[in-house]
Design a protein around this motif. Structure first.
Motif, PDB file in Angstrom:
ATOM      1  N   ILE A  95       0.862  -1.190   0.000  1.00  0.00           N
ATOM      2  CA  ILE A  95       0.000   0.000   0.000  1.00  0.00           C
ATOM      3  C   ILE A  95       0.894   1.235   0.000  1.00  0.00           C
ATOM      4  N   LEU A  96       0.553   2.208  -0.840  1.00  0.00           N
ATOM      5  CA  LEU A  96       1.343   3.437  -0.897  1.00  0.00           C
ATOM      6  C   LEU A  96       1.258   4.174   0.444  1.00  0.00           C
ATOM      7  N   ASP A  97       2.413   4.701   0.870  1.00  0.00           N
ATOM      8  CA  ASP A  97       2.460   5.540   2.062  1.00  0.00           C
ATOM      9  C   ASP A  97       2.195   6.975   1.608  1.00  0.00           C
ATOM     10  N   SER A  98       0.971   7.411   1.764  1.00  0.00           N
ATOM     11  CA  SER A  98       0.570   8.720   1.215  1.00  0.00           C
ATOM     12  C   SER A  98       1.325   9.869   1.849  1.00  0.00           C
ATOM     13  N   ASP A  99       1.916   9.649   3.042  1.00  0.00           N
ATOM     14  CA  ASP A  99       2.603  10.743   3.733  1.00  0.00           C
ATOM     15  C   ASP A  99       3.982  10.996   3.146  1.00  0.00           C
ATOM     16  N   THR A 100       4.702   9.921   2.806  1.00  0.00           N
ATOM     17  CA  THR A 100       6.106  10.090   2.406  1.00  0.00           C
ATOM     18  C   THR A 100       6.422   9.612   0.998  1.00  0.00           C
ATOM     19  N   SER A 101       5.524   8.852   0.373  1.00  0.00           N
ATOM     20  CA  SER A 101       5.841   8.257  -0.940  1.00  0.00           C
ATOM     21  C   SER A 101       5.856   9.322  -2.023  1.00  0.00           C
ATOM     22  N   LYS A 102       6.909   9.295  -2.824  1.00  0.00           N
ATOM     23  CA  LYS A 102       7.000  10.225  -3.947  1.00  0.00           C
ATOM     24  C   LYS A 102       6.666   9.546  -5.277  1.00  0.00           C
ATOM     25  N   PHE A 103       6.389   8.248  -5.223  1.00  0.00           N
ATOM     26  CA  PHE A 103       6.044   7.496  -6.427  1.00  0.00           C
ATOM     27  C   PHE A 103       4.579   7.084  -6.373  1.00  0.00           C
ATOM     28  N   SER A 104       3.945   7.104  -7.534  1.00  0.00           N
ATOM     29  CA  SER A 104       2.555   6.648  -7.631  1.00  0.00           C
ATOM     30  C   SER A 104       2.524   5.127  -7.789  1.00  0.00           C
ATOM     31  N   ARG A 105       1.322   4.601  -7.706  1.00  0.00           N
ATOM     32  CA  ARG A 105       1.192   3.147  -7.886  1.00  0.00           C
ATOM     33  C   ARG A 105       1.642   2.743  -9.283  1.00  0.00           C
ATOM     34  N   GLU A 106       1.329   3.569 -10.283  1.00  0.00           N
ATOM     35  CA  GLU A 106       1.726   3.244 -11.638  1.00  0.00           C
ATOM     36  C   GLU A 106       3.247   3.248 -11.773  1.00  0.00           C
ATOM     37  N   ASP A 107       3.931   4.164 -11.035  1.00  0.00           N
ATOM     38  CA  ASP A 107       5.395   4.174 -11.058  1.00  0.00           C
ATOM     39  C   ASP A 107       5.951   2.862 -10.517  1.00  0.00           C
ATOM     40  N   TRP A 108       5.378   2.405  -9.391  1.00  0.00           N
ATOM     41  CA  TRP A 108       5.853   1.147  -8.797  1.00  0.00           C
ATOM     42  C   TRP A 108       5.582  -0.032  -9.744  1.00  0.00           C
ATOM     43  N   LEU A 109       4.393  -0.066 -10.327  1.00  0.00           N
ATOM     44  CA  LEU A 109       4.074  -1.190 -11.223  1.00  0.00           C
ATOM     45  C   LEU A 109       4.972  -1.188 -12.457  1.00  0.00           C
ATOM     46  N   THR A 110       5.245  -0.013 -13.011  1.00  0.00           N
ATOM     47  CA  THR A 110       6.145   0.066 -14.165  1.00  0.00           C
ATOM     48  C   THR A 110       7.545  -0.421 -13.803  1.00  0.00           C
ATOM     49  N   ALA A 111       8.041   0.037 -12.627  1.00  0.00           N
ATOM     50  CA  ALA A 111       9.363  -0.397 -12.184  1.00  0.00           C
ATOM     51  C   ALA A 111       9.398  -1.901 -11.939  1.00  0.00           C
TER      52      ALA A 111
END
Length: 1003
Positions: free
Chosen positions: A331-347
């Motif tokens: 689950i994305l950490d909305s407080d500190t994450s600088k990447f979106s879910r799509e960024d993580w899935l692409t990576a």
């Protein structure tokens, strides 16, 4: 007259107060209640066009909503109604609103008889309903479940067999429909011999099918039961290159990505981790400091073959299923994450591709480095396409999410201050989604650009390979030309010099009889029918010096007033040749051809040989002047010249004696090759030949079943034995010699004893193609097996050696099922074969060595001369006089050298009578005009006809390719040999019915 739907007589149920507004409602009601009479009446009316009725209609009332008549009959157990519906072509796999087929409903209620009926009519047992269940998952009866599981396996096996057959036949559309179907078969499935679809496509040189199979993940390294990979079975260099594309030294790079994610655990709730993606590995730590220091790692997972799935309900959640089937929910950490879910899935997709490449990459071949260091292989192109597809799915999902968000924002009212504030707060989320959509688009474009670059590199690689092949061809051409000049010089020297002494020389023994200037004895290549007609005669003869004048060779005896003695009036009777009972072919009596063979010294061998440089030998044609007036089908039919050996085997009660004569037959079949150095005509696709021998009560049919590769199938039948198989010679050109490797299994069956014998023919080689006299030898091991008794025969065709000591010699033995030697065999495949007990043979060999004796007839003789031996002496020496003579070849006619070194049997193979013309099919080799012209001595007409037939065959092949029409032989089919497990051409059994109405027009 059509029946009116409003008529009460036809639309009211007599046993029900209901009145039906349509015939479909009445059919549904009758199917539900098992009213077989009403159902049959409605279906008959519909078939007679008396009413309009949809047999696959679906109910609209609460009681049968979405159910078809077949659903109702299956659920309520009305077998007769279901049988009626299916017999009138009701859709057996129709689904209702819940996704259930009639099979689901019948299985759920445990209707064993109905389940069997639906399966009989082709019900698909693998269809999944709306709840994700197949029919076998919802049944409550063990017997029904076993039936469904067995049917599922049978249907899967049927699809696999279809894929194997379609791959072998080159049916590209069928292969595509199977692979793109809802339930594609296992692409690496195997047949009884262990061959995968890629094996089948490779063996038949079906390149388009092989490419499609490779693109869908077919494994080119899987061996069959004999250890052969698809590359080993490849019949052309193009196919080998396609299957043998090697990975090159390309260093794949992938960006490292790290950030804070929450992981969901059932027992502990959400926990925060610092996640690092690096070189295909997902590693997670408690804190970022631990990741920087590389300590206190909590866990890691390799991403090869991992699956990623975004949550459909929450845009911050995605799951990762690893290759070991473990599952992580992040689950994305909305407080500190600088990447979106799509960024993580692409990576994750990129790192999975990186991991897949290095966990499945093959070993690099150092010889391949000379081409390039940075070319991408075919596999890389396929991986790029898969990555592009994955990113396309991400782009589509991002676009869908963005569209939903925009629609939500637009639907909000901005009349009051609160709604306006809420609308303004949603704008950053819109902007973030838009940025994500933009990034996904760029990523997809980048991947597609990489695909195009890979394909461009592939094309460049092919250009480099082509230029290298052309350069090698030029070098080889120069070398062969120099060798040809050396040949000319040696011939000039040999005219003024002579050999002294009695030193034995294979080339001396192999010197051809007849005039030394006959080029057929120096230059014509007996390629066993494998040189196919792809280039015209005219293009090859362009390089010959001088012009080819019109040639017509008349019979030298034709001017005599008297006729030949074979024109005998009255009843046809058996003749004798060389003191042996003549072979009887109905209507065929000639003892010579209409014209003698022409002189060929005016034609240059080099003109022909240089056409072979840089090309496959199976695609090089030979000028007609180097042919003999027989088709390869007729040439192979000479096998039956010695079929009396099979008759002897069938008449003997001793299995050892039987295998002795069958082995002798296999060896003697090559005896007619001696001195036969002209090339037979290549059969056209679909060409046939038949022969009936009354003296042996046999008949044989042969058919050319494939053109590339050239394959001839044959089947010989007799009341005492059967003889069948296929022939596909594979050629290797070694510069000064040509090696012929016979492919295909030969089978002999003796029904009286229910015995089957199989073997593969040995190799042969044509020597001195450029320098010296042309001579032929056979060598290798012929292994024959009696599949019933376990007896085996091993015949070693010995190579000639340096001085030709063992030229034409054969030695072997027979073993029982315990591998004990029980009979020794020895002789020459051109002249004779003897058998002895192992102990007696050993003593005779010792005595021979002791006395230093050489066999009678040993020396510098002519291999085309048949030596007449004293019947009381063994030609191998007096030590072997007690040996049993199994076979001795008969002497050829005195005029054999004038007629292509034909035997008397060969001279009659192309003879045609008026009676034959009435029952032979139009595809028979006797009707080939080019062979007939050459037999008559009209070489120029033979060349023209040969060129015309080649062009006609080429045009027919192009038409089939354009219309995607598959070629199917008339009299043979490709199947599995039950004795060897190998693919073989099996006789269909319909030729002798004499129905040739569907024969193709090939001449």
């Amino acid at each position: 007259m059509a029946r009116n739907d409003s008529t009460s007589d036809s639309n009211s149920e007599p046993n029900s107060p209901l009145a039906f507004s349509t015939h479909e409602e009445r059919l549904l009601y009758a199917s539900r209640h098992g009213d077989c009479q009403t159902v049959e009446q409605l279906l008959e009316w519909n078939s007679e066009d008396a009413i309009q009725l949809n047999i696959n209609c679906k109910g609209t009332s609460k009681a049968n909503l979405g159910w078809s008549p077949l659903h109702l009959a299956a659920y309520f157990g009305h077998v007769e109604v279901a049988t009626l519906l299916l017999s009138y072509n009701a859709d057996v796999n129709i689904v209702n609103n819940s996704g259930d087929t009639p099979l689901h409903r019948a299985a759920f209620t445990g209707r064993h008889e109905l389940v069997a009926l639906l399966i009989q009519y082709g019900a698909d047992v693998t269809i999944v309903n709306g709840e994700g269940h197949m029919a076998r998952d919802i049944t409550h009866g063990d017997e029904v479940q076993k039936m469904l599981i067995a049917t599922e396996q049978a249907q899967r096996l049927k699809l696999e067999q279809q894929l194997l057959a379609a791959s072998a036949e080159g049916l590209l559309d069928h292969v595509q429909s199977l692979l793109f179907g809802p339930r594609p078969p296992n692409i690496n499935c195997i047949d009884v011999t262990g061959n995968t679809p890629l094996h089948c496509a490779s063996y038949r040189d079906q390149r388009d099918v092989a490419m499609l199979l490779l693109q869908h993940g077919a494994n080119a390294r899987l061996p069959n039961k004999k250890g052969h990979t698809p590359i080993d079975l490849a019949q052309s260099q193009h196919m080998k290159q396609l299957l043998n594309i090697k990975p090159v030294k390309v260093v794949h790079s992938v960006d490292k990505i790290e950030g804070s994610l929450l992981r969901s655990k059932f027992t502990r709730g959400l926990r925060k981790y610092w996640v690092v993606l690096d070189r295909g590995i997902l590693t997670y730590y408690r804190k970022r400091d631990d990741a920087v220091a590389g300590i206190k790692r909590v866990g890691f997972r390799y991403l090869d073959h991992a699956e990623f799935k975004p949550s459909p309900t929450n845009s911050n959640i995605f799951t990762v299923q690893y290759s070991n089937n473990s599952l992580h929910t992040w689950i994305l950490d909305s407080d500190t994450s600088k990447f979106s879910r799509e960024d993580w899935l692409t990576a994750l997709e990129d790192h999975r591709a990186y991991s897949d490449y290095y966990t499945t990459a093959r070993t690099v071949d150092d010889d391949y480095d000379e081409i390039s260091e940075d070319f991408l292989p075919l596999v890389s192109v396929a991986d790029s396409l898969k990555t592009a597809q994955a990113r396309q799915r991400l782009l589509e999902q991002s676009a869908e999410n963005f569209q939903k968000l925009v629609e939500t924002c637009l639907s909000r009212k901005t009349d009051d201050q609160a709604s306006a504030l809420e609308y303004l707060e949603s704008l950053p989320e819109v902007q973030r989604q838009l940025a994500s959509l933009t990034d996904a688009s760029k990523s997809l474009c980048s991947t597609l650009a990489q695909c195009l670059a890979s394909m461009a590199q592939q094309e460049e690689l092919h250009k480099i390979e082509l230029s290298q092949a052309l350069e090698k061809s030029r070098v080889l051409q120069d070398g062969l030309q120099a060798l040809a000049q050396e040949h000319h010089n040696l011939e000039q020297i040999s005219r003024y010099s002579s050999l002294s002494g009695t030193f034995y020389d294979a080339k001396t023994e192999a010197s051809c009889a007849g005039s030394p200037e006959s080029l057929s004895e120096r230059a014509s290549l007996d390629l066993a029918g494998s040189l196919s007609d792809t280039d015209s005669f005219h293009s090859i003869m362009d390089g010959t010096s001088g012009s080819l004048e019109r040639l017509h060779v008349a019979d030298p005896e034709g001017q005599r007033s008297e006729k030949r003695s074979e024109e005998v009036s009255g009843e046809e009777k058996k003749l004798t040749a060389n003191g042996v009972t003549d072979i009887v072919i109905p209507g065929c009596r000639r003892t010579k051809l209409p014209a003698v063979m022409i002189r060929r010294d005016q034609f240059s061998l080099w003109t022909v040989l240089k056409q072979c440089i840089g090309k496959e030998l199976s695609k090089i044609t030979m000028p007609v002047v180097f042919n003999e007036p027989l088709s390869f089908l007729q040439r192979f039919c000479e096998y039956t010249e010695h079929c009396q050996l099979l008759h002897k085997a069938a008449m003997n009660d001793d299995p050892v004696e039987r295998i002795k004569y069958v082995a002798t037959f296999a060896m003697a079949a090559g005896a007619s090759n001696l001195g036969r150095l002209s090339k037979p005509f290549n059969p056209l696709l679909g060409e046939t030949y038949e022969l009936v021998r009354e003296d042996m009560d046999i008949k044989i049919v042969l058919e050319q079943v494939s053109h590339h590769p050239p394959i001839s199938a044959f089947h010989c039948t007799s009341p005492y034995f059967e003889f069948h198989g296929s022939v596909y010679p594979k050629l290797k050109f070694w510069g000064k010699s040509l090696e012929v490797l016979p492919k295909g299994v030969v089978t002999v069956t003796i029904p009286k004893y229910n015995e089957t014998y199989t073997w593969h023919n040995p190799s042969s080689c044509l020597h001195n193609l450029i320098v010296g006299k042309l001579w032929i030898e056979m060598y290798g091991l012929l292994e024959m097996t009696n599949h019933k008794t376990g007896h085996k025969c091993f015949l070693h065709f010995k190579p000639a050696g340096w001085f030709g000591k063992d030229l034409h010699k054969v030695e072997g033995y027979i073993t029982d099922k315990t591998d004990r030697k029980i009979v020794m065999l020895f002789g020459k495949w051109t002249e004779y074969l003897y058998a002895m007990e192992p102990e007696d043979y050993g003593d005779a060999k010792k005595e021979e060595k002791k006395r230093h004796r050489h066999s009678i007839g040993y020396g510098s003789g002519n291999p085309s001369d048949h030596v007449m031996y004293d019947s009381n002496l063994n030609p191998e020496g007096e030590e072997f006089n007690d040996a049993e003579l199994l076979w001795r070849n008969t002497q050829r006619p005195d005029n054999s050298s004038q007629y292509y070194n034909f035997t008397l049997f060969a001279m009659r193979l192309n003879e045609v009578t008026e009676q034959m013309k009435t029952h032979l099919p139009p595809t028979d080799s006797r009707f080939r005009p080019d062979i007939r012209c050459m037999e008559n001595g009209d070489i120029d007409s033979a060349s023209d006809e040969k060129h015309r037939l080649e062009e006609k065959q080429r045009a027919t092949r192009k038409h089939r390719a354009k219309t995607k029409e598959a070629w199917s032989p008339m009299w043979f089919k490709l199947d599995t040999n039950p004795n060897t497990g190998e693919q073989d051409w099996i006789y269909k059994g319909t030729y002798w019915n004499r129905n040739y109405s569907r024969s193709p027009d090939i001449f």
